[in-house]
Design a protein around this motif. Structure first.
Motif, PDB file in Angstrom:
ATOM      1  N   LEU A  17       0.824  -1.214   0.000  1.00  0.00           N
ATOM      2  CA  LEU A  17       0.000   0.000   0.000  1.00  0.00           C
ATOM      3  C   LEU A  17       0.855   1.259   0.000  1.00  0.00           C
ATOM      4  O   LEU A  17       0.348   2.350   0.277  1.00  0.00           O
ATOM      5  N   LYS A  18       2.158   1.082  -0.291  1.00  0.00           N
ATOM      6  CA  LYS A  18       3.107   2.208  -0.336  1.00  0.00           C
ATOM      7  C   LYS A  18       3.296   2.866   1.027  1.00  0.00           C
ATOM      8  O   LYS A  18       3.675   4.048   1.116  1.00  0.00           O
ATOM      9  N   CYS A  19       3.027   2.115   2.073  1.00  0.00           N
ATOM     10  CA  CYS A  19       3.335   2.569   3.435  1.00  0.00           C
ATOM     11  C   CYS A  19       4.750   2.077   3.735  1.00  0.00           C
ATOM     12  O   CYS A  19       4.946   0.946   4.174  1.00  0.00           O
ATOM     13  N   ASP A  20       5.750   2.924   3.481  1.00  0.00           N
ATOM     14  CA  ASP A  20       7.144   2.485   3.465  1.00  0.00           C
ATOM     15  C   ASP A  20       7.991   3.040   4.605  1.00  0.00           C
ATOM     16  O   ASP A  20       9.193   2.800   4.651  1.00  0.00           O
ATOM     17  N   THR A  21       7.394   3.823   5.488  1.00  0.00           N
ATOM     18  CA  THR A  21       8.090   4.275   6.689  1.00  0.00           C
ATOM     19  C   THR A  21       7.279   3.827   7.901  1.00  0.00           C
ATOM     20  O   THR A  21       6.066   4.057   7.950  1.00  0.00           O
TER      21      THR A  21
END
Length: 566
Positions: A17-21
C-alpha cells in the motif's frame, strides 16, 4: 520462498500500500518484529524520539500517503501513544497501531512481567484502546494471524481510522505461506444500498432543480475519504460556488474560479458569510462540525435544504440514510447532475479575497495580519502546509492554497505540539513521493516546546524539504486570548530556537530570525530560499498579543462557552 515470517508478512502487506516508513520506539517486546522491517525491500524504520511524537508522525504521514503504521511496546510504550491515536480517531486518520506483546505462554501463565500492572491482566491496555480504534486484533494463533492482519489493514484504510494490532513476541518469527501475499487486499467500499441511494439521488436532484442560489461546502472528510476528485467534478459540472471550512482547506483547488473562500460561521469574512448563509441549497461534503471549525457553532443557514454527504451515511434535512456513503453517492450524482440544474440558475460572482498584503515600510514590525496575507504569494503547487493549533491554524484561513496542496491542521482534536511530529511524518512521506515537495510548518514557540525532539528525526533523515516557521510571541497567545492574559501559567521559558538545528546535528541547514515587513518580503522574494535543498528554521518575532482577527473573536466565544453554567 514458500514461507515467510509473520512479522515480514505484516510489513510486506503495508509495503503493497506504499506505506514504506514505520514510526515508533523500540522496546523489548517488539524488537524481533522490528528486525523484519529491514527484510522488507523499500521500507525504513523512522526511529522517533518518543511514542507520542511517533503517533503524531504516523498521523501526518497517513494524511499524505493514505495509511501509516506505528510500532510501540506493551504497556509503557502504547500508553504514551494514546493521545496521538485519539486525535487520529477524531480526525479520521488511518494509523495501524502495532503493539509488541509478551509471548502467548507468558500471558497464559499470567507472569508478573515488567510493563504490566502486576495483576496478570495482559488485555487491559487493549481494552483501553477499543474506544479510540475502528477495530482491533489481539493475536494469539498463528493460523489466523495473516487474515487478522489483512482485516486490520483493510479496516484502517477503508474507514480512515486507527486500528489496534497486538502481536505477541513469539509469533512474529513463526512462518506463514508467502503465497498469501499474492492475493491483493480488497480495499473496495461496500456498495451502497441501491434503493436508499436512489432515494437520496432523486431527492438531491429535486433540490438542485428548484435551487436558484445553491452552494457547495467542503469539509475535512472530503479529503480524508478520498472524495476530492468527486468534489472537483461536481463544481465543474454545476458551476455552483464552492467554499471550505478551516478543516476543509485543500479539499478543493482554491485557484478555481468558483472558489469563494473559507466559511467559519460568524467569524467568516462578511462576503463569504452572506454568500453561504443566503443560499437556498447547501451541499455539504464531509462535514466535521466542531466548535473551532464552525465559529463556535455559529452557522446560520437561512434554508432547511441542507444535504450532508458523509463517509458512512447521508443526511437530507432531518432524514438520515445510514450506509449511503458519499463516494459512491457523489459518483452516481455526477452522472446526472447537469440535467437537474434549474434552467434559471446563473452562476453569480463569488466573493473576492484580498491576496496581497497592504504595502508597508520595510522597517514596519511584522504582524500576523501581514504574514498570513503575504504568505499566499510564497506557496506553490504541491506544497504540504501544516499549521499548529493556535494563531497558525486561525491565520492560515486568510491565505489561499495553490492547486494540489495538502493542508494539515488538527482543528478538532487540537493537541498542542501535534504539528512538529506530524511534520516529521509528512516530510518523510514527501521524500517518498517527490524530494522537491516542500513541507512547511507554522508553529508557535510554546507548542514547539512540547514535541521539539522530533526535529531531531527530521535531521536524522535529512528531510531537506522542510521549512520550520516558529512564530515567537512569547508564550501561549491563544490561551492568553481565551483567559489569563497576564497569568504566568501562559508563560514559557524562552529558548534560543535557532540553536535547535545545530543541537540536533543537522547537516545542511539554514536559520533566520525576522521581525519586520522588509525582512519577510526579502525572504519570500528569494528563489534560493524557495528551493527545498536544506532544512530551514525561520523564527518570526511577533508581539505577545498579536493574533489573527478571527482568533481574537473565537477566543471570546470560547471564553463565554467555558463560563456558561447551563
Amino acid at each position: 520462498m514458500s514461507e515467510i515470517t509473520l512479522g515480514r508478512y505484516l510489513f510486506e502487506r503495508l509495503h503493497q500500500l506504499k506505506c514504506d516508513t514505520i514510526f515508533g520506539v523500540p522496546g523489548d517486546f517488539n524488537l524481533s518484529l522490528l528486525d523484519k522491517i529491514y527484510e522488507t525491500e523499500g521500507m525504513r524504520w523512522a526511529g522517533n524520539a518518543n511514542e507520542l511524537n511517533a503517533g503524531y508522525a504516523a498521523d501526518g504521514y497517513s494524511r499524505v500517503k493514505g495509511i501509516s503504521a506505528v510500532v510501540t511496546t506493551f504497556g509503557v510504550g502504547e500508553l504514551s501513544l494514546t493521545n496521538a491515536i485519539a486525535g487520529s480517531f477524531a480526525e479520521h486518520c488511518p494509523v495501524l497501531n502495532i503493539v509488541g506483546l509478551p509471548s502467548v505462554s507468558a500471558q497464559a501463565k499470567q507472569l508478573l512481567l515488567h510493563h504490566t500492572l502486576g495483576n496478570g491482566d495482559f488485555t487491559v491496555f487493549h481494552r483501553m484502546f477499543k474506544n479510540i480504534s475502528q477495530t482491533s486484533a489481539f493475536i494469539a494463533d498463528i493460523n489466523s494471524a495473516p487474515a487478522e492482519i489483512d482485516r486490520c489493514i483493510r479496516d484502517a484504510y477503508i474507514y480512515q481510522r486507527p486500528v489496534y494490532l497486538g502481536l505477541p513476541s513469539n509469533l512474529v518469527d513463526l512462518m506463514v505461506p508467502a503465497s498469501l501475499l499474492e492475493t491483493p487486499l480488497n480495499l473496495s467500499l461496500k456498495p451502497n444500498d441501491p434503493d436508499a441511494q436512489e432515494e437520496v439521488i432523486q431527492t438531491v436532484e429535486r433540490f438542485i432543480s428548484e435551487a436558484k442560489n445553491p452552494i457547495i461546502l467542503v469539509d475535512a472528510c472530503a479529503s480524508r475519504h478520498n472524495c476530492k476528485e468527486e468534489v472537483a467534478k461536481l463544481v465543474d459540472l454545476t458551476q455552483f460556488p464552492v467554499f471550505t471550512t478551516p478543516m476543509g482547506k485543500s479539499g478543493i483547488n482554491e485557484s478555481h474560479p468558483r472558489f469563494g473562500g473559507v466559511y467559519v460561521g460568524s467569524l467568516s469574512q462578511p462576503a463569504v458569510k452572506e454568500a453561504v448563509e443566503s443560499a437556498d441549497l447547501v451541499l455539504s461534503i464531509g462535514a466535521l462540525l466542531s466548535d473551532f471549525n464552525t465559529g463556535s457553532f455559529s452557522y446560520g443557514y437561512k434554508t432547511k435544504n441542507v444535504v450532508e454527504f458523509h463517509s458512512d451515511y447521508t443526511k437530507i434535512r432531518q432524514a438520515t440514510f445510514p450506509g449511503v456513503q458519499m463516494k459512491e453517492a457523489l459518483q452516481k450524482l455526477l452522472t446526472t447532475v447537469q440535467s437537474s440544474i434549474n434552467p434559471s440558475y446563473q452562476p453569480s460572482p463569488v466573493p473576492s479575497v484580498k491576496l496581497l498584503a497592504s504595502p508597508a515600510p520595510a522597517n514596519t514590525p511584522l504582524t500576523q495580519e501581514y504574514l498570513w496575507t503575504k504568505v499566499s504569494s510564497w506557496f506553490r503547487e504541491g506544497d504540504i502546509i501544516i499549521t499548529e493549533t493556535g494563531t497558525s491554524a486561525f491565520g492560515i484561513v486568510q491565505s489561499r492554497f495553490p492547486n494540489n496542496t495538502i493542508g494539515i491542521s488538527q482543528v478538532l482534536w487540537g493537541s498542542i505540539g501535534y504539528t512538529v511530529g506530524a511534520t516529521c511524518g509528512a516530510a518523510m512521506a514527501a521524500q517518498e513521493i517527490n524530494p522537491n515537495k516542500r513541507v512547511i510548518l507554522f508553529v508557535g514557540d510554546g507548542s514547539l516546546q512540547l514535541t521539539v525532539q522530533e526535529i531531531s528525526t527530521l535531521c536524522k533523515w535529512e528531510c531537506n524539504n522542510t521549512y520550520l516557521y516558529v512564530l515567537n510571541n512569547d508564550g501561549y497567545t491563544i490561551e492568553r486570548l481565551i483567559h489569563g492574559e497576564k497569568a504566568t501559567y501562559n508563560d514559557i521559558q524562552p529558548w534560543n530556537n535557532l540553536q535547535l538545528l545545530p543541537l540536533f546535528n543537522a547537516k545542511d541547514y539554514e536559520t533566520k530570525r525576522i521581525s519586520t515587513v522588509g525582512e519577510l518580503n526579502e525572504l519570500f522574494n528569494s528563489k534560493k530560499f524557495a528551493t527545498p535543498d536544506k532544512i530551514r528554521m525561520i523564527e518570526i518575532m511577533l508581539a505577545r498579543m498579536d493574533a489573527p482577527a478571527n482568533l481574537v473573536a473565537q477566543a471570546k466565544l470560547s471564553e463565554k462557552t467555558n463560563a456558561e453554567s447551563n
